[in-house]
Design a protein around this motif. Structure first.
Motif, PDB file in Angstrom:
ATOM      1  N   PRO A  61     -12.244  30.335 -27.504  1.00 44.09           N
ATOM      2  CA  PRO A  61     -12.456  29.594 -26.322  1.00 44.09           C
ATOM      3  C   PRO A  61     -11.287  29.029 -25.504  1.00 44.09           C
ATOM      4  O   PRO A  61     -11.559  28.731 -24.563  1.00 44.09           O
ATOM      5  CB  PRO A  61     -13.433  28.565 -26.824  1.00 44.09           C
ATOM      6  N   TYR A  62     -10.344  28.774 -26.083  1.00 41.81           N
ATOM      7  CA  TYR A  62      -8.985  28.250 -25.478  1.00 41.81           C
ATOM      8  C   TYR A  62      -8.188  29.579 -24.785  1.00 41.81           C
ATOM      9  O   TYR A  62      -7.322  29.035 -24.383  1.00 41.81           O
ATOM     10  CB  TYR A  62      -8.056  27.600 -26.648  1.00 41.81           C
ATOM     11  N   ALA A  63      -8.826  30.889 -24.874  1.00 39.46           N
ATOM     12  CA  ALA A  63      -7.886  31.792 -24.393  1.00 39.46           C
ATOM     13  C   ALA A  63      -8.679  32.180 -23.152  1.00 39.46           C
ATOM     14  O   ALA A  63     -10.163  31.994 -22.989  1.00 39.46           O
ATOM     15  CB  ALA A  63      -7.874  33.011 -25.253  1.00 39.46           C
ATOM     16  N   GLN A  64      -8.002  33.012 -22.122  1.00 36.96           N
ATOM     17  CA  GLN A  64      -8.729  33.548 -20.813  1.00 36.96           C
ATOM     18  C   GLN A  64      -8.463  34.738 -20.872  1.00 36.96           C
ATOM     19  O   GLN A  64      -7.399  35.231 -21.153  1.00 36.96           O
ATOM     20  CB  GLN A  64      -8.153  32.856 -19.593  1.00 36.96           C
ATOM     21  N   PHE A  65      -9.699  35.685 -20.616  1.00 37.79           N
ATOM     22  CA  PHE A  65      -9.609  37.373 -20.458  1.00 37.79           C
ATOM     23  C   PHE A  65     -10.037  38.132 -19.006  1.00 37.79           C
ATOM     24  O   PHE A  65     -10.852  37.300 -18.554  1.00 37.79           O
ATOM     25  CB  PHE A  65     -10.325  37.602 -21.497  1.00 37.79           C
ATOM     26  N   LEU A  66      -9.158  38.885 -18.711  1.00 37.03           N
ATOM     27  CA  LEU A  66      -9.562  39.531 -17.442  1.00 37.03           C
ATOM     28  C   LEU A  66      -9.828  40.987 -18.085  1.00 37.03           C
ATOM     29  O   LEU A  66      -8.771  41.694 -18.360  1.00 37.03           O
ATOM     30  CB  LEU A  66      -8.430  39.393 -16.619  1.00 37.03           C
ATOM     31  N   PHE A  67     -10.905  41.486 -17.576  1.00 33.62           N
ATOM     32  CA  PHE A  67     -11.419  42.910 -17.759  1.00 33.62           C
ATOM     33  C   PHE A  67     -11.509  43.433 -16.538  1.00 33.62           C
ATOM     34  O   PHE A  67     -12.165  43.179 -15.701  1.00 33.62           O
ATOM     35  CB  PHE A  67     -12.728  43.104 -18.557  1.00 33.62           C
ATOM     36  N   LYS A  68     -10.664  44.776 -16.336  1.00 29.32           N
ATOM     37  CA  LYS A  68     -10.647  45.197 -15.014  1.00 29.32           C
ATOM     38  C   LYS A  68     -10.829  46.729 -15.314  1.00 29.32           C
ATOM     39  O   LYS A  68     -10.135  47.288 -15.917  1.00 29.32           O
ATOM     40  CB  LYS A  68      -9.403  45.066 -14.194  1.00 29.32           C
ATOM     41  N   PHE A  69     -12.045  47.515 -14.689  1.00 32.68           N
ATOM     42  CA  PHE A  69     -12.284  48.933 -14.667  1.00 32.68           C
ATOM     43  C   PHE A  69     -11.985  49.287 -13.469  1.00 32.68           C
ATOM     44  O   PHE A  69     -12.638  49.065 -12.387  1.00 32.68           O
ATOM     45  CB  PHE A  69     -13.605  49.027 -15.283  1.00 32.68           C
ATOM     46  N   VAL A  70     -10.834  50.446 -13.060  1.00 32.15           N
ATOM     47  CA  VAL A  70     -10.756  50.925 -11.838  1.00 32.15           C
ATOM     48  C   VAL A  70     -11.250  52.409 -11.717  1.00 32.15           C
ATOM     49  O   VAL A  70     -10.776  53.191 -12.629  1.00 32.15           O
ATOM     50  CB  VAL A  70      -9.306  50.911 -11.506  1.00 32.15           C
ATOM     51  N   SER A  71     -12.188  52.636 -10.964  1.00 31.85           N
ATOM     52  CA  SER A  71     -12.852  53.961 -10.753  1.00 31.85           C
ATOM     53  C   SER A  71     -12.290  54.659  -9.773  1.00 31.85           C
ATOM     54  O   SER A  71     -11.551  54.079  -9.000  1.00 31.85           O
ATOM     55  CB  SER A  71     -14.399  53.643 -10.644  1.00 31.85           C
ATOM     56  N   GLU A  72     -12.496  56.039  -9.595  1.00 26.74           N
ATOM     57  CA  GLU A  72     -12.198  56.675  -8.557  1.00 26.74           C
ATOM     58  C   GLU A  72     -12.927  56.467  -7.380  1.00 26.74           C
ATOM     59  O   GLU A  72     -12.436  56.578  -6.220  1.00 26.74           O
ATOM     60  CB  GLU A  72     -12.382  58.399  -8.951  1.00 26.74           C
ATOM     61  N   ALA A  73     -14.167  55.875  -7.505  1.00 29.75           N
ATOM     62  CA  ALA A  73     -14.817  55.604  -6.301  1.00 29.75           C
ATOM     63  C   ALA A  73     -14.706  53.850  -6.401  1.00 29.75           C
ATOM     64  O   ALA A  73     -15.048  53.128  -7.273  1.00 29.75           O
ATOM     65  CB  ALA A  73     -16.347  55.830  -6.494  1.00 29.75           C
TER      66      ALA A  73
END
Length: 247
Positions: free
Chosen positions: A6-18
């Motif tokens: 819980p002391y960490a920060q996460f960023l999930f990013k999915f880049v699609s063709e659309a």
């Protein structure tokens, strides 16, 4: 990961063709306070393997087997250590030198640790509440149970997923105090773990969602058909009424 750290920060990013299908998910840290540094404790005899016993013998300052059992492990008193040594057989004695132990004798010690009864650890000084093994799969790609199950044992057609066209990702979280890794390198989890293989197959859960979605779609279509039928009946009734009035 966001739950166990819980002391960490996460960023999930999915880049699609659309562009309209791009996904960005941010898990903000729940606290700025790091957990306290863990305190070192002795090993519990029921939790050690043969390799660890060999390492402890190589690193200990104790000279004989009685001292080793009594001081390097929790929940082994002097009297219980003497009893264990008596159970090991005639080739063992309390004063036997650790350096003189053979491979067969070490195996016997490990076997007895697995068979004997020990009190549970007291937990004193234990201040680690979250465990996570983050070892990446560097070697043996495709040998782990999750990859093999996802690629070879799941009929994606039954999920209404075209494996050659649809882009899907399989994420599996395995939480345990004893992860069944293969080999000492711990690069992957063996394919012979049937419990994990079965858990990866989430057909019933996914199919229930698909069936619920199909029921909702049929309900909407049926509602449209009923509404259209009612409107037609109303128009027919109005036309018949006008014709009757003219007659």
């Amino acid at each position: 990961m966001a739950v166990i750290t819980p002391y960490a920060q996460f960023l999930f990013k999915f880049v699609s063709e659309a562009a309209d299908k791009n996904v960005t998910i941010r898990f903000s840290r729940g606290t700025d306070v790091m957990p306290p540094v863990p305190l070192e404790t002795k090993h519990h005899p029921s939790a050690v393997d043969l390799l660890l016993i060999k390492r402890l013998i190589a690193e200990t300052s104790k000279q004989n087997l009685l001292q080793f059992l009594q001081h390097e492990f929790v929940n082994i008193s002097k009297s219980y250590a003497e009893r264990l040594i008596g159970e090991m057989g005639p080739d063992f004695s309390p004063k036997i030198s650790l350096k003189s132990l053979t491979s067969q004798q070490l195996v016997r010690i490990h076997q007895l640790f697995r068979q004997a009864k020990f009190d549970d650890p007291s937990g004193d000084g234990l201040n680690i509440f979250r465990f996570a093994n983050r070892i990446p799969l560097l070697f043996e790609q495709g040998a782990d149970v999750v990859t093999r199950t996802a690629l070879k044992r799941i009929s994606w057609n039954s999920y209404k997923i075209n494996q050659t066209q649809d882009k899907i990702g399989v994420f599996v979280s395995i939480v345990s105090t004893k992860i069944p890794f293969k080999g000492t390198g711990k690069e992957y989890i063996g394919d012979d773990i049937s419990e994990i293989s079965s858990a990866v197959k989430l057909k019933s859960k996914i199919m229930k969602k698909l069936q619920a979605r199909e029921r909702q779609e049929r309900k909407r279509n049926l509602t449209k058909d009923v509404d259209e039928s009612r409107r037609r009946q109303i128009r027919v009734s109005m036309i018949q009424g006008r014709l009757g009035f003219l007659l």
